[in-house]
Design a protein around this motif. Structure first.
Motif, PDB file in Angstrom:
ATOM      1  N   SER A  52      -3.155  22.257 -32.666  1.00 52.77           N
ATOM      2  CA  SER A  52      -2.192  21.536 -31.836  1.00 52.77           C
ATOM      3  C   SER A  52      -2.494  21.737 -30.358  1.00 52.77           C
ATOM      4  O   SER A  52      -2.463  20.784 -29.568  1.00 52.77           O
ATOM      5  N   LEU A  53      -2.804  22.980 -29.970  1.00 50.96           N
ATOM      6  CA  LEU A  53      -3.112  23.249 -28.571  1.00 50.96           C
ATOM      7  C   LEU A  53      -4.410  22.554 -28.173  1.00 50.96           C
ATOM      8  O   LEU A  53      -4.522  22.012 -27.054  1.00 50.96           O
ATOM      9  N   ARG A  54      -5.382  22.548 -29.074  1.00 49.48           N
ATOM     10  CA  ARG A  54      -6.640  21.857 -28.767  1.00 49.48           C
ATOM     11  C   ARG A  54      -6.405  20.363 -28.575  1.00 49.48           C
ATOM     12  O   ARG A  54      -6.985  19.731 -27.685  1.00 49.48           O
ATOM     13  N   ASN A  55      -5.524  19.770 -29.399  1.00 47.81           N
ATOM     14  CA  ASN A  55      -5.223  18.351 -29.240  1.00 47.81           C
ATOM     15  C   ASN A  55      -4.613  18.062 -27.882  1.00 47.81           C
ATOM     16  O   ASN A  55      -4.925  17.048 -27.240  1.00 47.81           O
ATOM     17  N   ASP A  56      -3.724  18.961 -27.418  1.00 43.92           N
ATOM     18  CA  ASP A  56      -3.139  18.790 -26.083  1.00 43.92           C
ATOM     19  C   ASP A  56      -4.224  18.830 -25.016  1.00 43.92           C
ATOM     20  O   ASP A  56      -4.206  18.046 -24.054  1.00 43.92           O
ATOM     21  N   LEU A  57      -5.161  19.777 -25.174  1.00 49.64           N
ATOM     22  CA  LEU A  57      -6.243  19.895 -24.201  1.00 49.64           C
ATOM     23  C   LEU A  57      -7.116  18.646 -24.181  1.00 49.64           C
ATOM     24  O   LEU A  57      -7.430  18.103 -23.108  1.00 49.64           O
ATOM     25  N   LEU A  58      -7.499  18.158 -25.359  1.00 55.35           N
ATOM     26  CA  LEU A  58      -8.355  16.968 -25.414  1.00 55.35           C
ATOM     27  C   LEU A  58      -7.658  15.738 -24.847  1.00 55.35           C
ATOM     28  O   LEU A  58      -8.304  14.881 -24.217  1.00 55.35           O
ATOM     29  N   SER A  59      -6.337  15.674 -25.030  1.00 49.64           N
ATOM     30  CA  SER A  59      -5.597  14.541 -24.465  1.00 49.64           C
ATOM     31  C   SER A  59      -5.696  14.542 -22.946  1.00 49.64           C
ATOM     32  O   SER A  59      -5.799  13.487 -22.313  1.00 49.64           O
ATOM     33  N   HIS A  75      -5.027  13.530 -32.466  1.00 51.42           N
ATOM     34  CA  HIS A  75      -4.708  14.378 -33.617  1.00 51.42           C
ATOM     35  C   HIS A  75      -5.997  14.703 -34.369  1.00 51.42           C
ATOM     36  O   HIS A  75      -6.573  13.837 -35.037  1.00 51.42           O
ATOM     37  N   ILE A  76      -6.443  15.938 -34.243  1.00 56.46           N
ATOM     38  CA  ILE A  76      -7.591  16.434 -35.009  1.00 56.46           C
ATOM     39  C   ILE A  76      -7.100  17.665 -35.753  1.00 56.46           C
ATOM     40  O   ILE A  76      -6.813  18.701 -35.144  1.00 56.46           O
ATOM     41  N   THR A  82      -8.771  19.260 -38.268  1.00 59.39           N
ATOM     42  CA  THR A  82      -9.858  20.055 -38.835  1.00 59.39           C
ATOM     43  C   THR A  82     -10.360  21.069 -37.798  1.00 59.39           C
ATOM     44  O   THR A  82     -10.186  20.882 -36.589  1.00 59.39           O
ATOM     45  N   PRO A  83     -11.015  22.141 -38.266  1.00 61.67           N
ATOM     46  CA  PRO A  83     -11.534  23.135 -37.310  1.00 61.67           C
ATOM     47  C   PRO A  83     -12.589  22.570 -36.367  1.00 61.67           C
ATOM     48  O   PRO A  83     -12.705  23.026 -35.230  1.00 61.67           O
ATOM     49  N   LEU A  84     -13.356  21.587 -36.813  1.00 61.69           N
ATOM     50  CA  LEU A  84     -14.435  21.029 -36.009  1.00 61.69           C
ATOM     51  C   LEU A  84     -14.010  19.713 -35.380  1.00 61.69           C
ATOM     52  O   LEU A  84     -13.211  18.966 -35.935  1.00 61.69           O
ATOM     53  N   ILE A  85     -14.566  19.442 -34.215  1.00 62.80           N
ATOM     54  CA  ILE A  85     -14.329  18.182 -33.509  1.00 62.80           C
ATOM     55  C   ILE A  85     -15.420  17.197 -33.925  1.00 62.80           C
ATOM     56  O   ILE A  85     -16.610  17.467 -33.735  1.00 62.80           O
ATOM     57  N   GLY A  86     -15.022  16.085 -34.491  1.00 63.15           N
ATOM     58  CA  GLY A  86     -16.003  15.113 -34.958  1.00 63.15           C
ATOM     59  C   GLY A  86     -16.064  13.871 -34.098  1.00 63.15           C
ATOM     60  O   GLY A  86     -15.531  13.824 -32.977  1.00 63.15           O
ATOM     61  N   TYR A  87     -16.742  12.865 -34.645  1.00 61.32           N
ATOM     62  CA  TYR A  87     -16.891  11.570 -33.975  1.00 61.32           C
ATOM     63  C   TYR A  87     -15.531  10.895 -33.837  1.00 61.32           C
ATOM     64  O   TYR A  87     -14.713  10.978 -34.756  1.00 61.32           O
ATOM     65  N   PRO A  88     -15.193  10.210 -32.732  1.00 61.41           N
ATOM     66  CA  PRO A  88     -16.044   9.980 -31.554  1.00 61.41           C
ATOM     67  C   PRO A  88     -15.779  10.971 -30.418  1.00 61.41           C
ATOM     68  O   PRO A  88     -16.354  10.847 -29.340  1.00 61.41           O
ATOM     69  N   TYR A  89     -14.872  11.927 -30.687  1.00 57.88           N
ATOM     70  CA  TYR A  89     -14.445  12.797 -29.587  1.00 57.88           C
ATOM     71  C   TYR A  89     -15.583  13.704 -29.088  1.00 57.88           C
ATOM     72  O   TYR A  89     -15.682  13.991 -27.894  1.00 57.88           O
ATOM     73  N   ARG A  90     -16.440  14.148 -30.012  1.00 54.93           N
ATOM     74  CA  ARG A  90     -17.540  15.012 -29.588  1.00 54.93           C
ATOM     75  C   ARG A  90     -18.446  14.285 -28.611  1.00 54.93           C
ATOM     76  O   ARG A  90     -18.844  14.847 -27.574  1.00 54.93           O
ATOM     77  N   GLU A  91     -18.774  13.017 -28.931  1.00 52.96           N
ATOM     78  CA  GLU A  91     -19.655  12.253 -28.049  1.00 52.96           C
ATOM     79  C   GLU A  91     -18.997  11.988 -26.690  1.00 52.96           C
ATOM     80  O   GLU A  91     -19.656  12.002 -25.643  1.00 52.96           O
ATOM     81  N   ARG A  92     -17.716  11.744 -26.713  1.00 54.08           N
ATOM     82  CA  ARG A  92     -17.013  11.505 -25.444  1.00 54.08           C
ATOM     83  C   ARG A  92     -16.983  12.759 -24.581  1.00 54.08           C
ATOM     84  O   ARG A  92     -17.131  12.680 -23.350  1.00 54.08           O
ATOM     85  N   LEU A  93     -16.814  13.917 -25.219  1.00 56.23           N
ATOM     86  CA  LEU A  93     -16.840  15.171 -24.470  1.00 56.23           C
ATOM     87  C   LEU A  93     -18.224  15.449 -23.886  1.00 56.23           C
ATOM     88  O   LEU A  93     -18.349  16.024 -22.798  1.00 56.23           O
ATOM     89  N   ASN A  94     -19.263  15.030 -24.609  1.00 54.12           N
ATOM     90  CA  ASN A  94     -20.634  15.235 -24.120  1.00 54.12           C
ATOM     91  C   ASN A  94     -20.864  14.528 -22.786  1.00 54.12           C
ATOM     92  O   ASN A  94     -21.736  14.942 -22.002  1.00 54.12           O
TER      93      ASN A  94
END
Length: 1155
Positions: free
Chosen positions: A301-308, A317-318, A320-332
């Motif tokens: 939940s805290l990670r979702n707030d940060l990514l927002s 809303h993620i 799972t423990p890992l960040i997947g597509y497309p959020y990983r690519e956007r963070l890159n």
């Protein structure tokens, strides 16, 4: 074409302006990044907060009639002396300008305003007009305002009280109501600003000290304002902020950890850095209290707030423990600045997806646990430091007085509270706020309470670290807080390892979590050994009062050059630990640990001990005499630690406080690991006591007659240390065969001890001390690996042939013993470094034959001997002792102490690079020579420590002329070696030389430039080298040392010299030598002596110098009595000049040196 030219000019001007705006004014200094601009004037700061051109750094507002001729004029001078441009009344006004417009421009053109608020300040309409303009600029443009409450109460300014009431009433009778109302509002607002309160009472500081503080603070505020970020509430944080900013600028540091104890300012520091750096990042976030938020809402939940926030997208809303597509690519694709504050586990870092941030991203993580940062892949960990003393007092004052300095009446208490906090920012703020507007009586009461109880708000914050520990770590923390703070790390680890499995790793974890610290003693064991040797004539009680006596008992010759490590803890953490134990029960006997003197006394007096008690610590200087029964510990069958002690330096209070109510022994619990009891009142340990768990047994000054019955076989498998020093009734030591791990035995001062058991089976024994056991006649039987043996002042008469079996022996002390025969087998000891036969009546000393390829001997103190056939009443005559030439052929010999060997006649073939050679008072010494074979090899082995070369032959009046030349030649040889070392740029080994011997003439062959009295000039020979060169000067002086015994500390030699270049420019230098007399006050000196001196401060690069002039002094430091002692006069002086090419290569090769 003209249009193009005009456009080009405008473009050029625009680019220049843009360049000026972006140019960084930072310049590195020795204290970190400076924010001073690059200009000739180091204080020429310009403001970016106003479009008006800045002509002044400081605007000074004051009431002329009150302070113009005193305080304000002194402040003005101090500000100008630092290079600041100050607007002061009409001084800077151009001709023809009117006063009001000029004042308005002066305020607008200044970076900072200082208001000197005196008693009649508010009576002046112009002062109030200035004040209004200043505060208006503060509100609109962030102008810095610093008030000085000069002989007025700040509360009178805030509340329009005192003389200010009258002033404003007069204005109201003559001026418009709204105008006066506005003046009163800004005046009251100024009273709420933080500044300085100069009360002017007899207990207040001198005004010069206030002015010094004000100037320093003004400079700091002006420097801070250049960055565009001025943090009014922050004190002493700039240099740490700059350090973090430098780390951020380095590409290789992506994740930066801020590590430190609770309340030290990690969050504040991270916040400041984030605010300063965030404009350079499109995506940035400061995530505070990460551990607490994860506990409350979960990691995902805290990670979702940060990514927002970072991706500017709502409702991410993620699950799972890992960040997947497309959020990983956007963070890159994002260059992110992220602060993760108060992280308690490495997973809290990785779950946030920091690995996926784009190039150039920076992640700052704060944590109390270093291991979290290491496991969280921090590229660099910065340890956040406490504030310094000045900044701490300032921060405390801003909270306790709402000003930048303490009130004069509270200054003494303010300093005590600052010292209590040990400069922790959180504690400074909490205590300062708590004491705001409180009476002095309240302050004094609070200080008394804090000595025993911690402040709740501080304790609750610190306790979060404690709450995160496992059960074993909590117990170890509490044990150390109450019993082992400040103790040697090795001892603590041994004791706790017998109680807890894996205690060493738990201690390491506590260090990583900032709950413990590992520090070094301020002196090395070598220093302590030297101090210990100087106490030979002192009473045992004085030696026992030495604050590091445990380290003396623990000394190992193999660690002589290392500073012993201790376990330390912040005082507030210690008090927090005590509070935790105190909360276990309201009844002291029901708690796990006791330390309060009154509570311990009550438990012992009324026999209230229970099974809950695991340890007792008692400062016996805090109690009166107390009668103990033999069953006092019977119900404390879980007791692990008994520590009854006296603190150092308490003098006559050191006497028996706990008394046995009957003859016999005391019942001790079998769980004991530590039994430390000064003035133990019983005759022996209980026959029922099983010491199977005992690690340390210390019973100094006890009434012991024996440890236990010889017939009782004891299980001593865990025992590592026995200290029974100064047990005057102790007659014998029982068999210790079972103590296979025993490392230290100390029986110093046991003057009734008549026999010893065999110690040869104690395979782990390293140290045996029997100093002052003068009834002992026989050399002890010892294991081969014993390293330290102190038999000084014993009745031992012979060093037996069996000495050859002590292959690991490094130190043998036999000073003032009855030794009269020394086996030649002593020469077979391969590890021997220190040997002391001083003041012994040895008729003959054996040759020490050594294999030249493995020379290990490092120190030899030769026997005290008497002049030839010198008769003493009631004593026989003793022959002159000659030292055989082969005795000193050791290339690693460093220390040779031979002072007061009055019958010594010959010292030959000395190693040429001895670090310390002391032959003071060897009145029969005639011949001294140094070996001239294998000099290069000796030189190779000579440079180890940072000691100085000392050669002392004072009062050796029988030295022949050839020996004097040999001493001079050896001193010059050492100097030449030091010069070569400097030319090769080798930064190791000795850096100076001090040589002293009787005489009144300076060698003309050694010192070509000579002069009478204390000064001389010489011409520098032109440079004949193809490249640059260095100049080195060796000094020789003739002085009369007859009266130097009156000096109480060092004898100081000082050389002031000036080097003049061909163009007339010159540079001045100074160097100093110290001959330590601290423990040598018994020495007497007679007549003229020659001093040969050298220092690396006498080595200078030749900048086309043509002349050198010298002035020499021999000065006192302190003297023994109130009678004035004159400086020692220099009768003659001489100088030798070495000219060395800067790229000189000598025979020294540090890469092949065998350490």
């Amino acid at each position: 074409m003209m249009l193009l030219i005009i456009l080009f000019i405008f473009l050029l001007l625009f680019l220049l302006q843009k360049y000026e705006n972006k140019r960084s004014p930072a310049k590195e200094s020795s204290h970190g990044a400076s924010l001073l601009p690059q200009s000739d004037n180091p204080y020429s700061l310009t403001s970016s907060s106003s479009s008006c051109q800045v002509k002044h750094q400081v605007f000074l507002s004051f009431r002329g009639e009150d302070t113009r001729l005193n305080f304000t004029s002194h402040l003005l001078k101090a500000l100008k002396d630092t290079g600041l441009n100050v607007f002061f009344d009409e001084e800077k006004l151009e001709k023809g300008e009117q006063l009001s417009p000029a004042l308005s421009q002066g305020i607008a053109a200044s970076n900072l305003s200082i208001l000197v608020l005196s008693k009649d300040y508010a009576s002046s309409k112009s002062c109030l007009a200035e004040l209004s303009a200043i505060m208006d600029r503060k509100h609109t443009q962030g102008h810095i305002v610093l008030p000085i409450f000069y002989h007025v109460d700040p509360s009178h300014v805030r509340n329009i009280g005192g003389s200010f009431t009258t002033s404003f009433e007069e204005h109201e009778s003559k001026r418009l109501v709204d105008e006066v109302k506005g003046w009163k509002a800004v005046f009251a607002e100024v009273g709420k600003l933080k500044g300085w309160h100069i009360g002017g009472g007899k207990f207040d500081r001198p005004e010069t000290e206030y002015i010094e503080d004000i100037v320093k603070y003004v400079i700091k505020k002006l420097m801070s304002s250049k960055s565009g970020h001025v943090y009014e509430e922050l004190v002493g944080i700039d240099y740490q902020k700059d350090a973090i900013l430098r780390l951020i600028e380095q590409e290789r540091y992506r994740v930066i950890g801020l590590w430190g104890m609770g309340g030290i300012g990690k969050t504040t520091l991270a916040d400041v850095v984030h605010k300063e750096m965030s404009p350079k990042f499109k995506s940035h976030c400061f995530l505070q209290n990460v551990s607490e938020k994860i506990k409350n809402q979960g990691k995902e939940s805290l990670r979702n707030d940060l990514l927002s926030i970072l991706l500017n997208e709502k409702d991410i809303h993620i699950d799972t423990p890992l960040i997947g597509y497309p959020y990983r690519e956007r963070l890159n694709n994002k260059k992110v600045l992220l602060v993760l504050d108060d992280v308690s586990h490495q997973d809290q870092i990785t779950i946030m997806g920091v690995r996926h941030f784009g190039d150039g991203s920076k992640i700052i993580v704060t944590s109390r646990d270093r291991k979290v940062l290491e496991n969280g892949e921090a590229d660099q960990i910065y340890e956040v430091k406490n504030l310094n003393e000045i900044d701490s007092l300032q921060l405390f004052s801003t909270c306790a007085f709402k000003q930048l300095n303490p009130n004069a009446d509270f200054r003494d208490l303010s300093i005590k509270f600052v010292e209590y906090t040990q400069y922790n920012p959180l504690a400074l703020k909490v205590l300062g706020s708590q004491l705001y507007k409180r009476s002095r009586e309240y302050w004094e009461s609070e200080m008394v309470k804090l000595k025993e109880y911690s402040q709740p708000e501080i304790s609750n914050i610190l306790k979060r670290s404690f709450d995160g520990l496992d059960e074993q770590e909590k117990n170890i923390f509490l044990d150390i807080a109450i019993f082992f703070k400040g103790e040697l790390k090795e001892n603590v680890e041994n004791i706790l390892s017998s109680c807890y499995n894996g205690a060493k790793s738990s201690i390491r974890n506590l260090v990583d979590k900032c709950l413990l610290d590992i520090t070094s003693l301020p002196i090395s064991l070598r220093d302590m050994l030297e101090i210990r040797s100087r106490f030979l004539m002192k009473k045992a009680e004085e030696i026992a009062s030495f604050p590091y006596r445990d380290a003396l008992d623990n000394r190992r010759s193999s660690f002589l050059d290392k500073n012993p490590q201790c376990i330390s803890m912040h005082d507030m953490l210690e008090r927090m630990g005590k509070d935790i134990v105190r909360q276990e029960s309201r009844v002291p006997g029901m708690r796990s640990r006791l330390w309060n003197s009154n509570e311990v006394k009550q438990v012992l007096r009324h026999n209230k001990g229970t099974e809950w008690i695991e340890g007792i610590k008692l400062d016996m200087s805090q109690i009166d005499k107390l009668q103990l029964c033999s069953s006092i510990f019977k119900n404390m069958f879980n007791l692990k630690y008994i520590h009854f002690y006296f603190p150092p330096f308490i003098g006559k209070q050191r006497n028996k406080k706990l008394h046995a109510d009957q003859v016999g022994d005391v019942s001790l619990p079998d769980e004991l690991r530590l039994l430390c009891w000064e003035y133990y009142p019983f005759r022996s340990l209980s026959s029922s006591f099983d010491p199977k768990n005992l690690v340390v047994l210390k019973l100094p000054y006890g009434d012991m007659e024996q440890l236990w019955n010889e017939d009782n076989h004891q299980d001593l498998i865990n025992l590592r240390k026995i200290v029974l020093s100064n047990c005057k009734n102790l007659r014998k030591i029982p068999n210790l065969l079972g103590a296979v791990n025993l490392e230290i035995l100390c029986f110093n001062g046991c003057n009734s001890l008549v026999e010893l058991p065999g110690f040869s089976d104690l395979a782990s024994l390293k140290t045996l001390q029997l100093h002052g056991c003068y009834k002992l006649k026989n050399f002890p039987e010892l294991p081969n690996d014993v390293s330290f043996l102190d038999l000084a002042e014993t009745g031992i008469e012979e060093v037996p042939n069996s000495i050859e079996h002590l292959a690991g022996l490094e130190t043998l002390l036999l000073a003032k013993s009855k030794i009269n025969n020394v086996s030649c087998n002593i020469s077979k000891l391969e590890c021997l470094r220190y040997l002391d036969f001083s003041h012994c009546l040895v008729a003959e000393f054996p040759e020490i034959l050594r294999r030249p390829e493995r020379p290990e001997m490092q120190e030899l103190i030769l026997p005290y001997s008497l002049p030839p056939y010198f008769p003493l009443p009631g004593r026989r005559k003793f022959p002159i002792v000659h030292v055989p030439p082969k005795i000193l052929k050791f290339k690693r010999l460093e220390y040779l102490k031979m002072d007061h060997c009055e019958s010594l006649k010959l010292l030959s073939e000395l190693p040429p690079y001895l670090l310390y050679l002391d032959a003071h008072g060897c009145k029969s010494l005639e011949k001294v020579s140094f070996t001239d074979r294998n000099r290069d090899l000796y030189e190779l082995y000579s440079f180890y420590g940072e000691d100085e070369f000392f050669m002392i032959f004072s009062d050796c009046f029988s030295l022949n002329q050839a020996s004097i030349k040999n001493i001079e030649g050896n001193a010059m040889q050492k100097i030449e070696s030091l010069v070569k070392k400097w030319g090769c740029k080798y930064d190791y080994g000795p850096k100076s030389l001090f040589c002293c011997f009787p005489g009144s003439e300076i060698s003309a062959s050694k010192f070509e430039y000579q002069g009478m009295n204390s000064s001389l000039k010489l011409k520098i020979t032109p440079n004949e080298f193809s490249g640059s060169r260095v100049l080195s000067f060796a000094i020789c002086l003739v002085v009369d040392l007859t009266h130097c015994h009156k000096y109480n500390t060092d004898l100081r030699g000082i050389c002031e010299y000036q080097l003049t270049a061909f163009d007339g420019c010159y540079e001045k230098f100074e160097c100093e030598w110290g001959y330590k007399l601290d423990f040598e006050l018994h020495r007497k000196y007679m007549g003229d002596h020659v001093l040969i001196l050298f220092s690396d401060k006498l080595i200078k690069k030749d900048d086309d110098y043509v002349e050198a002039s010298f002035e020499f002094y021999i000065k006192k430091c302190y003297y023994k009595s109130d009678a004035e002692v004159d400086d020692i006069k220099v009768k003659k002086c001489g100088v030798h000049v070495y000219y060395v090419a800067e790229n000189y290569k000598g025979p020294i090769n540090p890469y092949t040196m065998q350490m």
